[in-house]
Each structure stands twice: as structure tokens, then as C-alpha cells.
Design a protein around this motif. Structure first.
Motif, PDB file in Angstrom:
ATOM      1  N   LYS A   1      -4.944   6.742   0.063  1.00 45.07           N
ATOM      2  CA  LYS A   1      -5.901   5.700   0.431  1.00 45.07           C
ATOM      3  C   LYS A   1      -7.303   6.276   0.392  1.00 45.07           C
ATOM      4  CE  LYS A   1      -2.890   2.924   3.305  1.00 45.07           C
ATOM      5  NZ  LYS A   1      -2.791   2.123   4.534  1.00 45.07           N
ATOM      6  N   ARG A   2      -8.244   5.454  -0.042  1.00 45.82           N
ATOM      7  CA  ARG A   2      -9.599   5.947  -0.227  1.00 45.82           C
ATOM      8  C   ARG A   2     -10.205   6.411   1.096  1.00 45.82           C
ATOM      9  NH1 ARG A   2     -13.862   2.159  -3.111  1.00 45.82           N
ATOM     10  NH2 ARG A   2     -12.226   1.982  -4.669  1.00 45.82           N
ATOM     11  N   ARG A   3      -9.859   5.689   2.155  1.00 39.84           N
ATOM     12  CA  ARG A   3     -10.438   5.999   3.464  1.00 39.84           C
ATOM     13  C   ARG A   3     -10.111   7.429   3.901  1.00 39.84           C
ATOM     14  NH1 ARG A   3      -7.597   2.645   6.162  1.00 39.84           N
ATOM     15  NH2 ARG A   3      -8.511   0.847   5.130  1.00 39.84           N
TER      16      ARG A   3
ATOM     17  N   THR B   1       0.806  -1.225   0.000  1.00 42.64           N
ATOM     18  CA  THR B   1       0.000   0.000   0.000  1.00 42.64           C
ATOM     19  C   THR B   1       0.840   1.278   0.000  1.00 42.64           C
ATOM     20  OG1 THR B   1      -0.230  -0.211   2.381  1.00 42.64           O
ATOM     21  CG2 THR B   1      -2.051  -1.012   1.045  1.00 42.64           C
TER      22      THR B   1
ATOM     23  N   GLU C   1     -11.708   4.264 -10.097  1.00 41.02           N
ATOM     24  CA  GLU C   1     -11.763   5.393  -9.189  1.00 41.02           C
ATOM     25  C   GLU C   1     -11.735   6.701  -9.983  1.00 41.02           C
ATOM     26  OE1 GLU C   1      -9.988   4.067  -4.961  1.00 41.02           O
ATOM     27  OE2 GLU C   1      -8.478   4.315  -6.507  1.00 41.02           O
TER      28      GLU C   1
ATOM     29  N   ALA D   1      -7.007  -5.476  -7.571  1.00 39.84           N
ATOM     30  CA  ALA D   1      -7.962  -5.383  -8.680  1.00 39.84           C
ATOM     31  C   ALA D   1      -7.387  -4.511  -9.788  1.00 39.84           C
ATOM     32  CB  ALA D   1      -9.286  -4.801  -8.181  1.00 39.84           C
ATOM     33  N   ASP D   2      -6.792  -3.399  -9.398  1.00 39.45           N
ATOM     34  CA  ASP D   2      -6.198  -2.470 -10.359  1.00 39.45           C
ATOM     35  C   ASP D   2      -5.171  -3.183 -11.239  1.00 39.45           C
ATOM     36  OD1 ASP D   2      -5.598   0.074 -11.489  1.00 39.45           O
ATOM     37  OD2 ASP D   2      -3.902   0.299 -10.122  1.00 39.45           O
TER      38      ASP D   2
ATOM     39  N   ASP E   1      -3.589  -3.444   5.508  1.00 37.85           N
ATOM     40  CA  ASP E   1      -4.845  -2.782   5.177  1.00 37.85           C
ATOM     41  C   ASP E   1      -5.547  -3.552   4.058  1.00 37.85           C
ATOM     42  OD1 ASP E   1      -6.841  -1.081   4.266  1.00 37.85           O
ATOM     43  OD2 ASP E   1      -5.644   0.729   4.576  1.00 37.85           O
TER      44      ASP E   1
ATOM     45  N   ILE F   1      -8.146  -3.291  -3.420  1.00 38.98           N
ATOM     46  CA  ILE F   1      -8.292  -2.309  -4.505  1.00 38.98           C
ATOM     47  C   ILE F   1      -7.047  -2.348  -5.401  1.00 38.98           C
ATOM     48  CG2 ILE F   1      -8.437   0.162  -5.036  1.00 38.98           C
ATOM     49  CD1 ILE F   1     -10.046   0.535  -2.451  1.00 38.98           C
TER      50      ILE F   1
ATOM     51  N   GLU G   1      -8.592  -3.615   2.889  1.00 34.14           N
ATOM     52  CA  GLU G   1      -9.485  -2.896   1.984  1.00 34.14           C
ATOM     53  C   GLU G   1      -8.674  -2.270   0.833  1.00 34.14           C
ATOM     54  OE1 GLU G   1     -11.598   0.244   4.007  1.00 34.14           O
ATOM     55  OE2 GLU G   1     -12.242   1.106   2.100  1.00 34.14           O
ATOM     56  N   GLU G   2      -7.604  -1.548   1.181  1.00 33.16           N
ATOM     57  CA  GLU G   2      -6.756  -0.928   0.157  1.00 33.16           C
ATOM     58  C   GLU G   2      -6.055  -1.980  -0.688  1.00 33.16           C
ATOM     59  OE1 GLU G   2      -5.812   2.231  -1.002  1.00 33.16           O
ATOM     60  OE2 GLU G   2      -7.685   2.730  -0.016  1.00 33.16           O
TER      61      GLU G   2
ATOM     62  N   ARG H   1      -7.244   3.924  -9.169  1.00 30.99           N
ATOM     63  CA  ARG H   1      -7.193   2.486  -9.385  1.00 30.99           C
ATOM     64  C   ARG H   1      -8.375   2.029 -10.246  1.00 30.99           C
ATOM     65  NH1 ARG H   1      -5.316   2.420  -3.796  1.00 30.99           N
ATOM     66  NH2 ARG H   1      -7.211   3.576  -3.396  1.00 30.99           N
ATOM     67  N   MET H   2      -8.091   1.100 -11.148  1.00 28.19           N
ATOM     68  CA  MET H   2      -9.150   0.494 -11.948  1.00 28.19           C
ATOM     69  C   MET H   2      -9.648  -0.719 -11.179  1.00 28.19           C
ATOM     70  SD  MET H   2      -7.636   0.877 -15.773  1.00 28.19           S
ATOM     71  CE  MET H   2      -7.218   2.501 -16.409  1.00 28.19           C
ATOM     72  N   LEU H   3     -10.962  -0.897 -11.125  1.00 29.65           N
ATOM     73  CA  LEU H   3     -11.510  -1.895 -10.206  1.00 29.65           C
ATOM     74  C   LEU H   3     -12.089  -3.112 -10.909  1.00 29.65           C
ATOM     75  CD1 LEU H   3     -13.242   0.745  -7.939  1.00 29.65           C
ATOM     76  CD2 LEU H   3     -11.039  -0.360  -7.560  1.00 29.65           C
ATOM     77  N   GLY H   4     -12.505  -2.940 -12.143  1.00 25.15           N
ATOM     78  CA  GLY H   4     -13.057  -4.089 -12.854  1.00 25.15           C
ATOM     79  C   GLY H   4     -13.407  -3.716 -14.275  1.00 25.15           C
TER      80      GLY H   4
END
Lengths: 252, 453
Positions: B28-30, A15, B86, A48-49, A39, A45, A41-42, B72-75
Motif C-alpha cells: 500500500k502506498r501509505r 486490497t 506508480e 484505476a489500474d 481502504d 488506485i 484510497e488504495e 499501479r497504472m493511474l491514468g
């Protein structure tokens, strides 16, 4: 993608900005990947990217550098995910506490030692055993220029990285006989969260993509040590050459 | 760990009216949910690659959240051509990844260096608006982080009002986290283009009306310095994606390969005299002469869509004081307004090169979305003394003829002008207020134009 040799890599600490870019360099070259981070969750992501962009296999596994007890199981989890042991690994996790906080609070010191030294050594030894027995493999480990010379501004963090660099030196000698390379990476300044907002001179700062590609290249060549931008080697030669009586008068 | 702050002097792409902002660039998205709960500043606005020309993504004295690391690309579903990614992903990134697989971005502005979030927030359009509509037509859904910390999924079926408030809502309804976008299947990286020289505005408009329906892409380059019988002389550039079967030689063997060169760079602000009426007139004359009528020319997508992207920081050509971009859209029945504006521009000798004219198709339900059926004229105006007054004069002509400005381009309009041009602004304000009761989302533009209640 071109992966006729079924190369694979485990990326620890995925990350962080530099490590993310390093993972992309491996994916671009067709490696199958395991991304490992605390982490989840990150990390999912990020995995997947990589799958969408490069069409390679990419797993997201939970990993906590400071939890040494979980490391043996992590090694078998990687093998299960990839169907084989990885070709090599990149270690990019680390913890940097604020220097002044660490001076006052020993738990911060302990946290840095647990992650940067104990945790790193623990997981590297697990994989070293696997690679040594197989007689092949590569390890690229992110240490820090902060470990080259103790500076007032971050010498406690620097001490843990100096320890890591020293450890890697010895590990390299041991694994050389087993055809396993160990590359110590000192990234210098890279444009990520760690340097964002610091008043750094632009030309000294690499982009994460530059860093990722440089790390991939140096580790692939089996270099003993690597800087992201070539001139850091000379900067560090100069910094290391400053005599102690002079160094202590400098406000670094 | 708290997000790192960088104090930075920011402006839009036009380089006018810089202001100091507190910038954040979360990885980070959070971190976005922490930022939007505003522990750091009075207000915040999201910013992508900073290609809006005015103060859309500037927030003087307050927070600006750079979303470019949340890219980031997710799918991807190849059957539907549906990409989930994103908001920080750029169109350039999408093209790099998906053109080799046979997909192109469905709508693109004149630069590929815009983010998906920015493309939605400005509801951008391209040379294909007359047939395909805006970017948001191809957005199936997006997720929006609102100041309460809640994440809303918005589509035509779910939170529809928020969907159409956010499309063109210049970032004031929340931070777009992710979007699902329908990409367009193409057979090659090339465009087959036809060029038509038009000696006068009338012939350009007639040619567009007669032939646009045959082309997915259509735009006319206009010489805004030409007057009298040459008023609005143009080169009409129309094109379609080249089918693989029509490629020959090396192109046929690799239909998606395009030879890339390193981008050229304008390293620093040019002195403002570099672009003056004489140099621009010379450019315009050469450009007009060089583009004789020709048909069936095959050009790669970079040359066709993004000629300016080949020069990094081309905005620096205008010098330190920067420039404004003026985009005027008028209903078809207001051709007189278009003529008046062109005459005013030619007389003032303020216009720069690369003025473009195109026709828009139907308007969508976006409350602040710009395109409406009619003509749209776009040009750069260098920032010289009297610029604001001059632009206000043009704005008035535009208003008198039922036209409107485009928020992504605007830097100087007044609240009254914008309110008169966007009759659904009150509806927008009501939805904005509901999503953001404490007024956490704001920008220099929002304050200048009174976009938030």
C-alpha cells in the motif's frame, strides 16, 4: 474487450495481494468489476489500474466486512454501479490477528469472528438471495488451509476459517438447486505481504498472478474447492490423515 | 499493521559485494510514508527490479524498500500519449499494456526489467540518446515522498531543482511515488535495422558520425579483445521503428503482435571458467562474422532492444564472484582516450563480450545525470583478482581525458574520482541535505562515494 455477455463480478477485499491478482484475471477476461474494500484510497488506485490496463468498467465502492448492517445497502450500490446485479462474486477479505495476542485478548478473537464469519456470512447471504432468485451466479470464497487442521501457531484464526469452510459446504448444497456455484478456495502460500519474510520453501509458494489465474479458472469451472498449486491437495490430504495422537506431538 | 521485514543478502546485478539488508515490500502506498519516517532502521533506499550493477540500491545493515508491488497504472491520455503510473511499474509492463495500442517506451536501456522509479533515479538512456536524450526528458512530472513525510510534485515548472536532483540522483532525494511519462507513438512492434561491419574503431566512429542522424537508434557492438589493426572492430547496428506500411504478410495483419517464447533461464551460477578469454574471443569472432553488412532487416522489438532479457538471470553466467560493468563516456574531442582504453582492455584480456559503443547527444540539467555529448563505451568485466585496481586504472585514463563513469554501473570507484567527474555534485549535496536534513536516505553507494553530505 470481449464482454459480449456483460459478465460482471464484485470483488470483496480487493486490497489484498491475492485478491488484486484475481481481479486482474477477471478484468483480462473482459468482466466489468466492482472492487470493494475498507481502504478507499488504495481501492481507488486499484480500480484505476484495472481501467488503464484492461479498458474495462471498474468501480471502487466502500465496503466493511465487519459492518453487517451496511451490507444490504452495499448490494443495491453494486446494482446501481453496474446497472444490473453482478454475475458473481469473489470474497477475499479476512482478518488474522496474531495468535498469542488473540489468546490473551478476546477483542482480537471477536474481531476475527466479526470479519471472517459473521461478516462473510452476512454478505454472502445477501448475494445468495439475489443469485438464488435469478437462478444463476457464482461465488468464489477465500478460506484457508488453516481451517483444515487446528495448529498451535494459528488455531484461533483457523477456527474462524473452519467455520467459514463448513458454512460454504452447506451454502453450496442449497444453491446447487438454483444453478449457483460456490467454490471454496484454499490458497496455501502465496508471495504477498502475509508470507513476506517467512522462511518458506520456494516451490511451495505461488506468485499472486498464479493464484489469481488459478482462482479465476476454478471459479469459472464451478469447482467445489480449489487450491492454487495442485499439490496442496495432496499436502492437505496427508496433513488431515495424521492421527491426533501424533499431531499433538508435532510443533506445527 | 507493521510492515513485514525480510533479512536478505543483496547485491547489484553484477553480483559483487553482497550485503545483508532489511527489506520491506509494501503493498500500500501509505506504508511508504511510515517507512520513510524511519522507525525501523538508520536509513533507507528504494529499490526496483535490482538492475543497477553496483551498490546503488543496496543499503548494507539498513533498510531497502522494494517498490515492485506499488506498480499501479493511474491514468492514460491517448491524445498526448501521457501515462501516469506508480514508480514500481516496469518498462516491460508498459510495453505489454501499451504496445498493442500503438505506444512504445520513449527511452529504454538494454533491459525492459527496470522500474519507472529506477529509470528516473538513474536517468537511464538508450540507443536513441543522440536524438531523444534520456528517460527524464519524457517525464513531465513526478511526485516525490521526502523524509518529512511531505509529497513534492516536481516538474520543469514546480520544484525544478528537485526534479533535476532526482533525475540521476540514485534514490537519495526521496522515494518516487508516481510519474507522468510521455510515451512514443509507433506503428508497429518492429524495427527496421541496418548492420554495418567496421574493421577498425576509426571506421566505426566515422560511420556513426556520418549516418547516426538518419536513425532513431544507433549502437555498435565492439570486439574489445581485438588489437592492432583490428582495434575496435565493430558491427554498427542502426534502426528505426518500422512503419506499418512496410510490413508484409502476417506482420502486416497484426503489426503489434510479436511471437513470445518462454524465457530461457540460467538456473544457477556458472563456474567462472565458462567465460574465459578464449570462449569470449570465439564468441566475438563468430558474432563479427555472422553480422555482415546488411540493410533493411526487420526484427521485433524484443530481439532488437532486449536480446539478453531472453535469458533470465544471465548475470549468473559470470559465476559466483560476479562482474563489474564499466561504462565510460568521453567528449568527442577525446578520441585518444577511447583508443587508450580500448588498447588497455585488449591487452588485459579482461573484457567480456557485448561491449557496446554509441554516441550521446546533448547533456541535460540533471545534476548527477550521466550522459554528456560524446562517445560512450560499455562492457562487462568479470570479477577476477585485481579487478578493482584494473578499473581504477581505467577510471584514471577516463578522468585524464575529461570523461565520466555512470553511477548505475559503478561498483568500485572512489569518492575523489566521482567528485572530479561530476562537477555539480556539491549542488546535488546541498539540495539533498535540504530535503533530508536528518540523513534518512542513504545507500551503500552513497556511503562509498560520499554522495550525501
Amino acid at each position: 474487450m470481449n464482454n459480449e455477455f456483460n459478465y460482471s463480478v464484485v470483488i470483496l477485499g480487493s486490497t489484498s495481494g491475492i485478491v488484486r491478482a484475481t481481479a486482474h484475471a477477471y478484468a483480462e477476461a473482459g468482466y466489468a468489476l466492482v472492487l470493494a474494500a475498507r481502504d478507499d484510497e488504495e481501492n481507488k488506485i486499484l480500480a484505476a489500474d484495472i481501467r488503464v490496463r484492461y479498458g474495462v468498467t471498474c468501480h471502487a465502492l466502500h465496503f466493511d466486512g465487519a459492518d453487517a448492517a451496511s451490507h444490504p445497502k452495499f448490494v443495491t450500490d453494486c446494482e446501481a454501479a453496474l446497472g444490473t446485479n453482478p454475475t458473481g462474486l469473489i470474497l477475499g477479505f479476512g482478518y488474522m490477528a496474531e495468535q498469542e495476542k488473540a489468546q490473551r485478548d478476546v477483542t482480537e478473537v471477536q474481531a476475527m469472528v466479526d470479519v471472517n464469519l459473521t461478516g462473510a456470512i452476512s454478505i454472502l447471504e445477501r448475494f445468495a438471495a439475489v443469485f438464488e432468485e435469478r437462478g444463476s451466479g457464482f461465488m468464489g470464497v477465500l478460506s484457508s488451509v488453516a481451517g483444515e487442521r487446528g495448529k498451535q501457531s494459528n488455531y484461533i484464526y483457523g477456527a474462524t476459517k473452519a467455520g467459514l469452510t463448513c458454512y460454504l459446504e452447506g451454502l453450496r448444497v442449497r444453491l446447487f438447486k438454483a444453478n449457483v456455484t460456490v467454490t471454496t478456495i484454499q490458497p496455501g502460500f502465496v508471495d504477498t505481504k502475509m508470507t513476506y519474510g517467512l522462511p518458506l520453501p520456494g516451490p511451495l509458494v505461488a506468485t499472486p498472478e498464479q493464484a489469481g489465474r488459478a482462482i479465476f479458472k476454478a471459479v469459472s469451472k464451478g469447482q467445489d474447492e480449489a487450491y492454487v498449486l495442485f499439490f496442496w491437495r495432496y499436502i492437505m490430504l496427508i496433513i488431515k490423515a495424521i492421527p491426533r495422537w501424533q499431531f499433538k506431538k508435532m510443533s506445527m | 499493521m507493521a510492515e513485514a521485514i525480510m533479512q536478505q543478502t543483496l547485491s547489484g546485478w553484477g553480483g559483487m559485494n553482497s550485503e545483508v539488508c532489511d527489506m520491506f515490500r509494501p503493498e500500500k502506498r501509505r506504508a511508504l510514508s511510515e517507512l520513510i519516517q524511519c522507525k525501523h532502521s538508520d536509513s533507507l533506499i528504494a529499490r526496483g527490479l535490482g538492475r543497477s550493477y553496483g551498490d546503488t540500491a543496496v543499503n548494507g545493515g539498513s533498510a531497502v524498500v522494494d517498490t515492485t508491488r506499488l506498480d499501479r497504472m493511474l491514468g492514460f491520455d491517448p491524445d498526448e500519449g501521457l501515462l501516469e503510473c506508480e514508480a514500481g511499474v516496469s518498462l516491460a509492463d508498459i510495453i505489454d499494456v501499451f504496445l498493442p495500442r500503438g505506444y512504445f517506451v520513449p527511452v529504454t536501456p538494454g533491459t525492459k526489467f527496470v522500474t519507472v522509479g529506477g529509470a528516473i533515479a538513474n536517468d537511464v538512456h538508450g540507443k536513441n540518446h543522440h536524438v531523444d536524450g534520456t528517460f527524464c526528458e519524457f517525464v513531465e512530472s513526478f511526485t516525490l515522498l521526502i523524509p518529512s513525510g511531505e509529497v513534492l510534485t516536481c516538474s520543469r515548472d514546480e520544484n525544478e531543482d528537485v526534479f533535476w536532483a532526482t533525475a540521476g540522483g540514485v534514490g537519495l532525494t526521496g522515494i518516487i511515488l508516481t510519474a507522468r511519462i510521455r510515451l512514443m507513438a509507433v506503428e508497429s512492434a518492429y524495427i527496421t535495422a541496418d548492420y554495418t561491419q567496421c574493421t577498425h574503431l576509426d571506421s566505426a566512429l566515422e560511420a556513426m558520425a556520418a549516418t547516426d542522424e538518419n536513425y532513431q537508434y544507433s549502437v555498435a557492438w565492439v570486439d574489445c579483445l581485438a588489437k592492432g589493426k583490428n582495434l575496435g572492430r565493430s558491427v554498427l547496428m542502426q534502426g528505426n521503428h518500422t512503419p506499418a506500411a512496410e510490413l508484409s504478410g502476417t506482420h502486416a495483419a497484426a503489426p503489434f503482435a510479436v511471437k513470445g517464447g518462454l524465457p530461457k533461464m540460467v538456473p544457477f551460477n556458472c563456474p567462472s571458467f565458462v567465460l574465459n578469454p578464449l570462449s569470449i574471443q570465439a564468441f566475438n569472432t563468430v558474432f563479427y562474422a555472422a553480422h555482415g553488412t546488411c540493410t533493411g532487416k526487420i526484427v521485433d522489438y524484443d530481439q532488437y532492444f532486449y536480446p539478453l532479457d531472453a535469458v533470465n538471470h544471465w548475470n549468473r553466467l559470470y559465476g559466483k564472484s560476479g562482474f563489474a560493468q564499466f561504462q565510460a563516456t568521453l567528449p568527442f574531442e577525446s578520441k585518444a582516450g577511447l583508443v587508450t582504453i580500448l588498447e588497455r582492455l585488449a591487452k588485459s584480456r579482461r573484457a567480456s563480450f557485448l561491449a557496446v559503443l554509441k554516441t550521446f547527444g546533448e547533456q541535460n540539467p540533471g545534476l548527477l545525470s550521466h550522459p554528456m555529448k560524446g562517445y560512450t563505451l560499455t562492457l562487462d568485466v568479470p570479477n577476477r583478482p585485481g579487478l578493482t585496481l584494473f578499473l581504477h586504472e581505467l577510471d584514471k585514463i577516463l578522468l585524464d581525458h575529461g570523461g565520466r563513469l555512470y553511477l548505475a554501473k559503478d561498483a568500485v570507484a572512489t569518492p575523489e574520482t566521482i567528485a572530479a567527474m561530476y562537477p555539480r555534485l556539491d549542488e546535488f549535496r546541498a539540495i539533498q541535505k535540504r530535503l533530508d536534513p536528518k540523513g534518512v536516505l542513504s545507500s551503500s553507494m552513497a556511503r562509498r562515494l560520499g554522495l550525501v553530505g
